[in-house]
Design a protein around this motif. Structure first.
Motif, PDB file in Angstrom:
ATOM      1  N   ALA A  42       0.833  -1.205   0.000  1.00 13.96           N
ATOM      2  CA  ALA A  42       0.000   0.000   0.000  1.00 13.96           C
ATOM      3  C   ALA A  42       0.868   1.256   0.000  1.00 13.96           C
ATOM      4  O   ALA A  42       0.554   2.232  -0.693  1.00 13.96           O
ATOM      5  CB  ALA A  42      -0.931  -0.009   1.207  1.00 13.96           C
ATOM      6  N   GLY A  43       1.947   1.251   0.737  1.00 16.87           N
ATOM      7  CA  GLY A  43       2.837   2.409   0.768  1.00 16.87           C
ATOM      8  C   GLY A  43       3.480   2.682  -0.575  1.00 16.87           C
ATOM      9  O   GLY A  43       3.573   3.831  -1.012  1.00 16.87           O
ATOM     10  N   VAL A  44       3.915   1.617  -1.259  1.00 18.79           N
ATOM     11  CA  VAL A  44       4.522   1.797  -2.581  1.00 18.79           C
ATOM     12  C   VAL A  44       3.480   2.303  -3.573  1.00 18.79           C
ATOM     13  O   VAL A  44       3.740   3.238  -4.337  1.00 18.79           O
ATOM     14  CB  VAL A  44       5.154   0.470  -3.064  1.00 18.79           C
ATOM     15  CG1 VAL A  44       5.547   0.558  -4.530  1.00 18.79           C
ATOM     16  CG2 VAL A  44       6.365   0.127  -2.210  1.00 18.79           C
ATOM     17  N   LEU A  45       2.287   1.710  -3.559  1.00 20.95           N
ATOM     18  CA  LEU A  45       1.246   2.131  -4.495  1.00 20.95           C
ATOM     19  C   LEU A  45       0.827   3.577  -4.264  1.00 20.95           C
ATOM     20  O   LEU A  45       0.740   4.371  -5.205  1.00 20.95           O
ATOM     21  CB  LEU A  45       0.030   1.219  -4.387  1.00 20.95           C
ATOM     22  CG  LEU A  45       0.216  -0.191  -4.950  1.00 20.95           C
ATOM     23  CD1 LEU A  45      -1.031  -1.028  -4.690  1.00 20.95           C
ATOM     24  CD2 LEU A  45       0.531  -0.145  -6.425  1.00 20.95           C
ATOM     25  N   PHE A  46       0.544   3.937  -3.013  1.00 22.13           N
ATOM     26  CA  PHE A  46       0.151   5.317  -2.731  1.00 22.13           C
ATOM     27  C   PHE A  46       1.298   6.287  -2.992  1.00 22.13           C
ATOM     28  O   PHE A  46       1.059   7.412  -3.441  1.00 22.13           O
ATOM     29  CB  PHE A  46      -0.356   5.457  -1.291  1.00 22.13           C
ATOM     30  CG  PHE A  46      -1.722   4.883  -1.110  1.00 22.13           C
ATOM     31  CD1 PHE A  46      -2.780   5.262  -1.911  1.00 22.13           C
ATOM     32  CD2 PHE A  46      -1.958   3.950  -0.109  1.00 22.13           C
ATOM     33  CE1 PHE A  46      -4.048   4.734  -1.729  1.00 22.13           C
ATOM     34  CE2 PHE A  46      -3.216   3.420   0.073  1.00 22.13           C
ATOM     35  CZ  PHE A  46      -4.265   3.803  -0.734  1.00 22.13           C
ATOM     36  N   GLY A  47       2.511   5.876  -2.742  1.00 22.98           N
ATOM     37  CA  GLY A  47       3.658   6.733  -3.036  1.00 22.98           C
ATOM     38  C   GLY A  47       3.791   6.992  -4.520  1.00 22.98           C
ATOM     39  O   GLY A  47       4.049   8.118  -4.958  1.00 22.98           O
ATOM     40  N   LEU A  49       1.321   6.801  -6.720  1.00 26.14           N
ATOM     41  CA  LEU A  49       0.165   7.606  -7.126  1.00 26.14           C
ATOM     42  C   LEU A  49       0.374   9.079  -6.783  1.00 26.14           C
ATOM     43  O   LEU A  49       0.070   9.968  -7.593  1.00 26.14           O
ATOM     44  CB  LEU A  49      -1.108   7.094  -6.449  1.00 26.14           C
ATOM     45  CG  LEU A  49      -1.692   5.794  -6.998  1.00 26.14           C
ATOM     46  CD1 LEU A  49      -2.846   5.322  -6.128  1.00 26.14           C
ATOM     47  CD2 LEU A  49      -2.141   5.980  -8.434  1.00 26.14           C
ATOM     48  N   LEU A  50       0.897   9.352  -5.602  1.00 17.60           N
ATOM     49  CA  LEU A  50       1.107  10.744  -5.206  1.00 17.60           C
ATOM     50  C   LEU A  50       2.252  11.387  -6.001  1.00 17.60           C
ATOM     51  O   LEU A  50       2.208  12.573  -6.296  1.00 17.60           O
ATOM     52  CB  LEU A  50       1.396  10.828  -3.713  1.00 17.60           C
ATOM     53  CG  LEU A  50       0.211  10.524  -2.791  1.00 17.60           C
ATOM     54  CD1 LEU A  50       0.666  10.506  -1.338  1.00 17.60           C
ATOM     55  CD2 LEU A  50      -0.889  11.558  -2.995  1.00 17.60           C
ATOM     56  N   ALA A  51       3.262  10.597  -6.340  1.00 20.47           N
ATOM     57  CA  ALA A  51       4.394  11.143  -7.075  1.00 20.47           C
ATOM     58  C   ALA A  51       4.018  11.457  -8.519  1.00 20.47           C
ATOM     59  O   ALA A  51       4.603  12.352  -9.148  1.00 20.47           O
ATOM     60  CB  ALA A  51       5.569  10.172  -7.046  1.00 20.47           C
ATOM     61  N   ASN A  52       3.031  10.747  -9.071  1.00 20.89           N
ATOM     62  CA  ASN A  52       2.654  10.951 -10.467  1.00 20.89           C
ATOM     63  C   ASN A  52       1.565  11.984 -10.647  1.00 20.89           C
ATOM     64  O   ASN A  52       1.180  12.274 -11.770  1.00 20.89           O
ATOM     65  CB  ASN A  52       2.197   9.626 -11.081  1.00 20.89           C
ATOM     66  CG  ASN A  52       3.374   8.701 -11.336  1.00 20.89           C
ATOM     67  OD1 ASN A  52       4.471   9.173 -11.607  1.00 20.89           O
ATOM     68  ND2 ASN A  52       3.143   7.423 -11.239  1.00 20.89           N
TER      69      ASN A  52
END
Length: 53
Positions: A42-47, A49-52
């Protein structure tokens, strides 16, 4: 000289290192590993998503 290997008379005192016993069941360990894996994914996915954005 103080006897450092004797047990404490105070029942509220923290246990010494050699008095601590780990008693975790396999289900508890599996749950902790699963929650940790979910948190990492979840941390990698949300990270990402927020970075893009």
């Amino acid at each position: 000289m103080a006897d450092t290997h004797a047990t404490s008379e105070d029942p509220n005192a923290a246990p010494m290192h050699h008095n601590i016993k780990e008693r975790f069941s396999q289900a508890q360990i599996a749950l902790a590993v699963a929650l940790g894996g979910i948190a990492i994914v979840a941390g990698v996915l949300f990270g990402l998503l927020l970075a893009n954005d």
